[in-house]
Write a protein that holds these residues in place. Structure first.
Motif, PDB file in Angstrom:
ATOM      1  N   PHE A 179       0.801  -1.212   0.000  1.00 42.33           N
ATOM      2  CA  PHE A 179       0.000   0.000   0.000  1.00 42.33           C
ATOM      3  C   PHE A 179       0.842   1.274   0.000  1.00 42.33           C
ATOM      4  N   THR A 180       2.153   1.146   0.254  1.00 39.22           N
ATOM      5  CA  THR A 180       3.019   2.335   0.213  1.00 39.22           C
ATOM      6  C   THR A 180       4.149   2.082  -0.788  1.00 39.22           C
ATOM      7  N   SER A 181       5.337   1.751  -0.266  1.00 33.66           N
ATOM      8  CA  SER A 181       6.492   1.423  -1.099  1.00 33.66           C
ATOM      9  C   SER A 181       7.573   0.886  -0.176  1.00 33.66           C
ATOM     10  N   PRO A 182       8.593   0.187  -0.722  1.00 32.97           N
ATOM     11  CA  PRO A 182       9.683  -0.298   0.139  1.00 32.97           C
ATOM     12  C   PRO A 182      10.362   0.837   0.906  1.00 32.97           C
ATOM     13  N   LEU A 183      10.533   1.995   0.260  1.00 30.08           N
ATOM     14  CA  LEU A 183      11.172   3.122   0.924  1.00 30.08           C
ATOM     15  C   LEU A 183      10.316   3.629   2.082  1.00 30.08           C
ATOM     16  N   THR A 184       9.021   3.813   1.833  1.00 28.59           N
ATOM     17  CA  THR A 184       8.112   4.278   2.880  1.00 28.59           C
ATOM     18  C   THR A 184       8.035   3.264   4.015  1.00 28.59           C
ATOM     19  N   HIS A 185       8.081   1.984   3.671  1.00 27.57           N
ATOM     20  CA  HIS A 185       8.063   0.944   4.697  1.00 27.57           C
ATOM     21  C   HIS A 185       9.260   1.076   5.637  1.00 27.57           C
ATOM     22  N   ASN A 186      10.436   1.305   5.080  1.00 27.12           N
ATOM     23  CA  ASN A 186      11.632   1.438   5.911  1.00 27.12           C
ATOM     24  C   ASN A 186      11.575   2.694   6.771  1.00 27.12           C
ATOM     25  N   VAL A 187      11.041   3.778   6.236  1.00 21.27           N
ATOM     26  CA  VAL A 187      10.875   5.003   7.025  1.00 21.27           C
ATOM     27  C   VAL A 187       9.869   4.764   8.148  1.00 21.27           C
ATOM     28  N   SER A 188       8.784   4.064   7.825  1.00 22.15           N
ATOM     29  CA  SER A 188       7.786   3.728   8.835  1.00 22.15           C
ATOM     30  C   SER A 188       8.396   2.851   9.934  1.00 22.15           C
ATOM     31  N   GLY A 189       9.248   1.906   9.529  1.00 24.06           N
ATOM     32  CA  GLY A 189       9.912   1.047  10.509  1.00 24.06           C
ATOM     33  C   GLY A 189      10.826   1.836  11.434  1.00 24.06           C
ATOM     34  N   THR A 190      11.508   2.848  10.877  1.00 23.07           N
ATOM     35  CA  THR A 190      12.370   3.691  11.696  1.00 23.07           C
ATOM     36  C   THR A 190      11.550   4.506  12.692  1.00 23.07           C
ATOM     37  N   ALA A 191      10.448   5.076  12.234  1.00 27.76           N
ATOM     38  CA  ALA A 191       9.567   5.840  13.119  1.00 27.76           C
ATOM     39  C   ALA A 191       8.963   4.930  14.186  1.00 27.76           C
ATOM     40  N   LYS A 192       8.638   3.714  13.792  1.00 28.85           N
ATOM     41  CA  LYS A 192       8.088   2.748  14.740  1.00 28.85           C
ATOM     42  C   LYS A 192       9.096   2.439  15.841  1.00 28.85           C
TER      43      LYS A 192
ATOM     44  N   GLN B 218      15.414  -4.392  -6.542  1.00 31.24           N
ATOM     45  CA  GLN B 218      14.524  -3.814  -5.562  1.00 31.24           C
ATOM     46  C   GLN B 218      13.688  -4.888  -4.892  1.00 31.24           C
ATOM     47  N   THR B 219      13.296  -5.898  -5.652  1.00 35.48           N
ATOM     48  CA  THR B 219      12.522  -6.991  -5.090  1.00 35.48           C
ATOM     49  C   THR B 219      13.320  -7.723  -4.030  1.00 35.48           C
ATOM     50  N   ILE B 220      14.608  -7.970  -4.286  1.00 40.91           N
ATOM     51  CA  ILE B 220      15.450  -8.650  -3.306  1.00 40.91           C
ATOM     52  C   ILE B 220      15.526  -7.843  -2.022  1.00 40.91           C
ATOM     53  N   ASN B 221      15.670  -6.509  -2.141  1.00 39.02           N
ATOM     54  CA  ASN B 221      15.753  -5.663  -0.958  1.00 39.02           C
ATOM     55  C   ASN B 221      14.442  -5.686  -0.189  1.00 39.02           C
ATOM     56  N   THR B 222      13.305  -5.772  -0.902  1.00 43.52           N
ATOM     57  CA  THR B 222      12.014  -5.869  -0.253  1.00 43.52           C
ATOM     58  C   THR B 222      11.896  -7.152   0.535  1.00 43.52           C
ATOM     59  N   GLU B 223      12.325  -8.278  -0.065  1.00 47.32           N
ATOM     60  CA  GLU B 223      12.262  -9.555   0.624  1.00 47.32           C
ATOM     61  C   GLU B 223      13.150  -9.534   1.869  1.00 47.32           C
ATOM     62  N   LYS B 224      14.303  -8.843   1.780  1.00 36.41           N
ATOM     63  CA  LYS B 224      15.203  -8.773   2.923  1.00 36.41           C
ATOM     64  C   LYS B 224      14.520  -8.126   4.116  1.00 36.41           C
ATOM     65  N   SER B 225      13.763  -7.067   3.861  1.00 33.84           N
ATOM     66  CA  SER B 225      13.140  -6.343   4.964  1.00 33.84           C
ATOM     67  C   SER B 225      12.088  -7.193   5.669  1.00 33.84           C
ATOM     68  N   LYS B 226      11.487  -8.157   4.957  1.00 35.09           N
ATOM     69  CA  LYS B 226      10.483  -9.006   5.579  1.00 35.09           C
ATOM     70  C   LYS B 226      11.100  -9.997   6.554  1.00 35.09           C
ATOM     71  N   ASP B 227      12.363 -10.321   6.358  1.00 32.77           N
ATOM     72  CA  ASP B 227      12.984 -11.346   7.176  1.00 32.77           C
ATOM     73  C   ASP B 227      13.675 -10.777   8.408  1.00 32.77           C
ATOM     74  N   ASP B 228      13.644  -9.461   8.570  1.00 29.99           N
ATOM     75  CA  ASP B 228      14.302  -8.858   9.709  1.00 29.99           C
ATOM     76  C   ASP B 228      13.339  -8.820  10.897  1.00 29.99           C
ATOM     77  N   PRO B 229      13.607  -9.562  11.971  1.00 27.13           N
ATOM     78  CA  PRO B 229      12.702  -9.610  13.093  1.00 27.13           C
ATOM     79  C   PRO B 229      12.692  -8.350  13.910  1.00 27.13           C
ATOM     80  N   GLY B 230      13.641  -7.479  13.576  1.00 26.27           N
ATOM     81  CA  GLY B 230      13.682  -6.255  14.324  1.00 26.27           C
ATOM     82  C   GLY B 230      12.819  -5.169  13.757  1.00 26.27           C
ATOM     83  N   VAL B 231      12.042  -5.484  12.648  1.00 23.82           N
ATOM     84  CA  VAL B 231      11.237  -4.457  12.024  1.00 23.82           C
ATOM     85  C   VAL B 231      10.041  -4.139  12.902  1.00 23.82           C
TER      86      VAL B 231
END
Length: 346
Positions: free
Chosen positions: A270-283, A333-346
């Protein structure tokens, strides 16, 4: 709910307000699941009467396998409502996944051990070096160079990490064991991304099949580790082993561990990989504040500065990489997206 379609939805004449509300709900759901998972794991791991972090992690893997199989059944009987890949155990695939599983086990184990020793408040800083290790391993293993701006962002993260360790030491609450576990967990997160990239073709690039085989292999490999490290004795001596509340919390922890993969993909959709990472940082920032408020502890200005350095450095790195990703093929970009899903610290 679709569990395999992570493509970003197109604009089909949907009103802006409705689209904005959907995005807000998805981001809220991601924050709720991610923060709840961290606090719940901390609650389970901080139990003074039960010193069995490997067993707790093992149980969460078992729950994830069970939920994958359950979603497989739902997708078979309710194909119009649940879209989940067909799961059929293949020994060859399981064997080829073993190197990743070993890294995966190390990642989630050291991640939980870090959380057990440093608590939620320092967790963001203690686990902050995964970005730095990403840069190092990308250069050493994948021979990928990193821009000067990205390296400078890593420098800010490193500075925040060392300042945070120093301030924890000044406050008398530093656990070097937890810090070491956090560094190892960060390294394993980076290694997990590299191994994930290598084995994704084995499971047809499907993240849910990857999760199924990973957790299934881990569930088996954890059993001898639990025996070797003597956690069976701790389990048998645990006074609340037969209490429904304990097992209910264990199951909920496993459900949240499974759900984080879905809500991460949903937020990216619903957003983008970049927005997801920013959201994770804010979280992570909100998570730290909640932990400090919950524990009613007083933190120095420098302690807060260390957290802000880590968060700002991480956010800046995400922004720099986002600009660089616009210049590379979609596959990367797809590989980087998959990487973010596997990080338990998100």
């Amino acid at each position: 709910m679709a569990f395999t379609d992570y493509s970003r939805p197109g604009d089909k004449g949907e009103p802006f307000i409705l689209r904005a509300v959907k995005i807000a709900l998805v981001v809220t759901l991601y924050w709720f699941v991610s923060i709840s998972m961290v606090f719940l794991n901390n609650y389970l791991l901080d139990n003074k009467d039960l010193n069995a972090p490997l067993f707790i992690t093992f149980f969460q893997c078992v729950v994830s396998v069970g939920l994958c199989l359950l979603m497989n059944v739902f997708s078979y009987f309710c194909p119009g409502y649940v879209d989940f890949p067909s799961l059929k155990f293949d020994l060859r695939v399981s064997r080829e996944m073993l190197p990743l599983t070993v890294v995966f086990i190390s990642m989630i184990t050291f991640n939980n051990l870090c959380l057990k020793h440093v608590g939620v408040a320092f967790y963001t800083v203690g686990r902050s070096l995964s970005t730095v290790f990403n840069v190092i391993l990308s250069y050493v293993v994948l021979k990928q160079s990193t821009s000067l701006y990205a390296v400078l962002c890593c420098g800010v993260i490193l500075g925040g990490f060392w300042l945070g360790v120093d301030q924890e030491s000044v406050a008398g609450s530093l656990s070097w064991t937890g810090v070491i576990f956090g560094v190892i967990a960060s390294l394993c997160v980076s290694l997990n991304a590299i191994f994930t990239k290598k084995v994704l073709p084995v499971v047809d690039g499907n993240i849910w099949k990857l999760s199924y085989y990973n957790n299934l292999n881990a569930s088996v490999l954890f059993i001898p580790l639990i025996v070797i490290f003597g956690e069976l004795n701790s389990l048998f001596e645990f006074s609340r082993l037969t209490h429904l509340h304990f097992w209910g919390m264990m199951i909920v922890g496993g459900v949240f561990g499974f759900a984080i993969g879905y809500v991460t993909g949903l937020q990216i959709k619903f957003t983008s990989p970049l927005t997801h990472n920013v959201s994770g940082t804010a979280k992570s920032c909100a998570q730290t504040v909640l932990a400090v408020v919950y524990s009613a502890s007083h933190k120095s200005a420098l302690w807060w500065t260390s957290n802000m350095m880590v968060l700002v450095g991480s956010c800046a790195y995400t922004w720099v990489k986002g600009l660089e990703m616009k210049k590379v093929p979609v596959e990367t970009q797809t590989i980087n997206t998959e990487k973010s899903k596997d990080d338990p610290g998100v």
